[in-house]
Motif scaffolding. Structure first.
Motif, mmCIF file in Angstrom:
data_model
loop_
_atom_site.group_PDB
_atom_site.id
_atom_site.type_symbol
_atom_site.label_atom_id
_atom_site.label_comp_id
_atom_site.label_asym_id
_atom_site.label_seq_id
_atom_site.Cartn_x
_atom_site.Cartn_y
_atom_site.Cartn_z
ATOM 1 N N GLN A 31 -6.607 -4.363 -5.474
ATOM 2 C CA GLN A 31 -7.422 -3.679 -4.491
ATOM 3 C C GLN A 31 -6.607 -2.652 -3.705
ATOM 4 O OE1 GLN A 31 -9.611 -6.270 -1.886
ATOM 5 N NE2 GLN A 31 -10.775 -4.594 -0.973
ATOM 6 N N LEU A 32 -5.375 -3.015 -3.365
ATOM 7 C CA LEU A 32 -4.502 -2.077 -2.658
ATOM 8 C C LEU A 32 -4.235 -0.851 -3.515
ATOM 9 C CD1 LEU A 32 -1.993 -4.652 -1.147
ATOM 10 C CD2 LEU A 32 -3.516 -3.199 0.174
ATOM 11 N N ARG A 33 -4.005 -1.081 -4.805
ATOM 12 C CA ARG A 33 -3.745 0.026 -5.728
ATOM 13 C C ARG A 33 -4.986 0.914 -5.863
ATOM 14 N NH1 ARG A 33 -2.355 -2.851 -9.733
ATOM 15 N NH2 ARG A 33 -0.207 -3.032 -9.025
ATOM 16 N N GLU A 34 -6.131 0.285 -5.948
ATOM 17 C CA GLU A 34 -7.376 1.048 -6.093
ATOM 18 C C GLU A 34 -7.645 1.916 -4.864
ATOM 19 O OE1 GLU A 34 -10.226 -2.000 -6.839
ATOM 20 O OE2 GLU A 34 -9.959 -1.926 -9.022
ATOM 21 N N GLU A 35 -7.298 1.406 -3.685
ATOM 22 C CA GLU A 35 -7.551 2.173 -2.465
ATOM 23 C C GLU A 35 -6.647 3.400 -2.369
ATOM 24 O OE1 GLU A 35 -10.122 1.799 -0.795
ATOM 25 O OE2 GLU A 35 -10.632 -0.010 -1.906
ATOM 26 N N THR A 36 -5.428 3.307 -2.892
ATOM 27 C CA THR A 36 -4.556 4.478 -2.868
ATOM 28 C C THR A 36 -5.064 5.549 -3.823
ATOM 29 O OG1 THR A 36 -3.069 3.599 -4.576
ATOM 30 C CG2 THR A 36 -2.520 3.108 -2.264
ATOM 31 N N LEU A 37 -5.807 5.130 -4.848
ATOM 32 C CA LEU A 37 -6.317 6.066 -5.843
ATOM 33 C C LEU A 37 -7.664 6.679 -5.438
ATOM 34 C CD1 LEU A 37 -5.527 4.008 -9.064
ATOM 35 C CD2 LEU A 37 -4.405 6.136 -8.363
ATOM 36 N N ALA A 38 -8.334 6.006 -4.514
ATOM 37 C CA ALA A 38 -9.698 6.436 -4.143
ATOM 38 C C ALA A 38 -9.706 7.786 -3.447
ATOM 39 C CB ALA A 38 -10.322 5.365 -3.246
ATOM 40 N N TYR B 178 0.837 -1.204 0.000
ATOM 41 C CA TYR B 178 0.000 0.000 0.000
ATOM 42 C C TYR B 178 0.870 1.253 0.000
ATOM 43 C CZ TYR B 178 -3.663 3.301 1.324
ATOM 44 O OH TYR B 178 -4.538 4.360 1.348
ATOM 45 N N LEU B 179 1.894 1.274 0.856
ATOM 46 C CA LEU B 179 2.738 2.467 0.970
ATOM 47 C C LEU B 179 3.555 2.708 -0.295
ATOM 48 C CD1 LEU B 179 4.022 2.331 4.657
ATOM 49 C CD2 LEU B 179 2.123 3.637 3.691
ATOM 50 N N ALA B 180 3.961 1.640 -0.966
ATOM 51 C CA ALA B 180 4.706 1.817 -2.219
ATOM 52 C C ALA B 180 3.837 2.546 -3.240
ATOM 53 C CB ALA B 180 5.148 0.462 -2.753
ATOM 54 N N GLU B 181 2.572 2.143 -3.316
ATOM 55 C CA GLU B 181 1.643 2.810 -4.235
ATOM 56 C C GLU B 181 1.361 4.241 -3.783
ATOM 57 O OE1 GLU B 181 0.525 1.710 -7.030
ATOM 58 O OE2 GLU B 181 1.133 -0.395 -6.930
ATOM 59 N N TRP B 182 1.165 4.416 -2.487
ATOM 60 C CA TRP B 182 0.825 5.733 -1.953
ATOM 61 C C TRP B 182 1.962 6.737 -2.180
ATOM 62 C CZ3 TRP B 182 2.328 9.418 1.602
ATOM 63 C CH2 TRP B 182 1.368 10.365 1.968
ATOM 64 N N GLN B 183 3.192 6.283 -1.931
ATOM 65 C CA GLN B 183 4.334 7.182 -2.102
ATOM 66 C C GLN B 183 4.532 7.564 -3.562
ATOM 67 O OE1 GLN B 183 7.140 4.648 0.161
ATOM 68 N NE2 GLN B 183 7.530 6.441 1.437
#
Length: 205
Positions: free
Chosen positions: A198-205, A25-30
């Protein structure tokens, strides 16, 4: 600058499914927030004290009547509550123990649910305008068709607490069946990889 508060609970280090979910999650968020700030609260590395009688005495005393000792009792709780108030986004990553959250995470909840800080004296939530994501690893699977769906207490409890505090935008990434990693039936990489979208989608939401 977007501020993300990450609360992690598992004591299992790299063997923890919830921690591996957090890393993804953090990799996507950053990548999406290169100038964002991440504040970490690791409850396995820094265990929080549970509520005691002196803490409760201080909590129920009006601020202008608190002694220096009482203020000291609430010092850590003040810090934790302020971290929550200051963040723009919240991630709670946790395993499920006996259908509910670990005691370490319950201690954090008890510290951040504070009348006059995060909760109004009329019961209204004061932690508003924030997004929360729950990364939950459980041995059981609690999907809509699961015969044990009613045992998904951890998810229900965390969602309810956050709603009470005023956080209405709460999403869940459920890592159900995590016991299969420990049983060697699936690798950690493959198990968490199934949750990537799903993790990627949540960072984009």
């Amino acid at each position: 600058m977007t501020r993300l508060l990450v609360v992690e609970t598992s004591p299992r280090g790299n063997a923890s499914v919830s921690r591996n979910m957090t890393q993804r999650y953090l990799a996507e968020w950053q990548a999406l927030n290169p100038n964002g700030k991440i504040i970490r609260r690791d409850l396995a590395e820094e265990a929080l004290p549970h509520v005691t009688m002196p803490w409760l005495a201080a909590y129920f005393t009006p601020p202008d009547a608190q002694t220096p000792e009482m203020k000291a009792q609430l010092g850590l709780s003040d810090t934790l509550a302020q971290q929550l108030l200051d963040c723009d986004e919240l991630v709670i990553a946790t395993p499920v123990y006996n259908y509910n959250i670990p005691a370490a995470l319950k201690a954090w909840v008890d510290h951040i649910v504070r009348k006059g800080l995060t909760l109004g004296f009329d019961g209204s939530g004061l932690v508003t305008g924030k997004k929360a994501t729950l990364l939950i690893a459980s041995g059981g699977e609690y999907g809509e068709s699961s015969p044990i769906r009613n045992r998904d207490i951890a998810t229900q409890y965390l969602r309810m607490i956050l709603n009470v505090l005023g956080i209405e935008d709460v999403t869940v990434v459920a890592g159900g069946g995590a016991k299969n990693v420990d049983l060697g039936e699936i690798s950690m990489e493959d198990f968490v990889g199934k949750l990537d979208l799903q993790l990627r989608e949540e960072t984009l939401a």
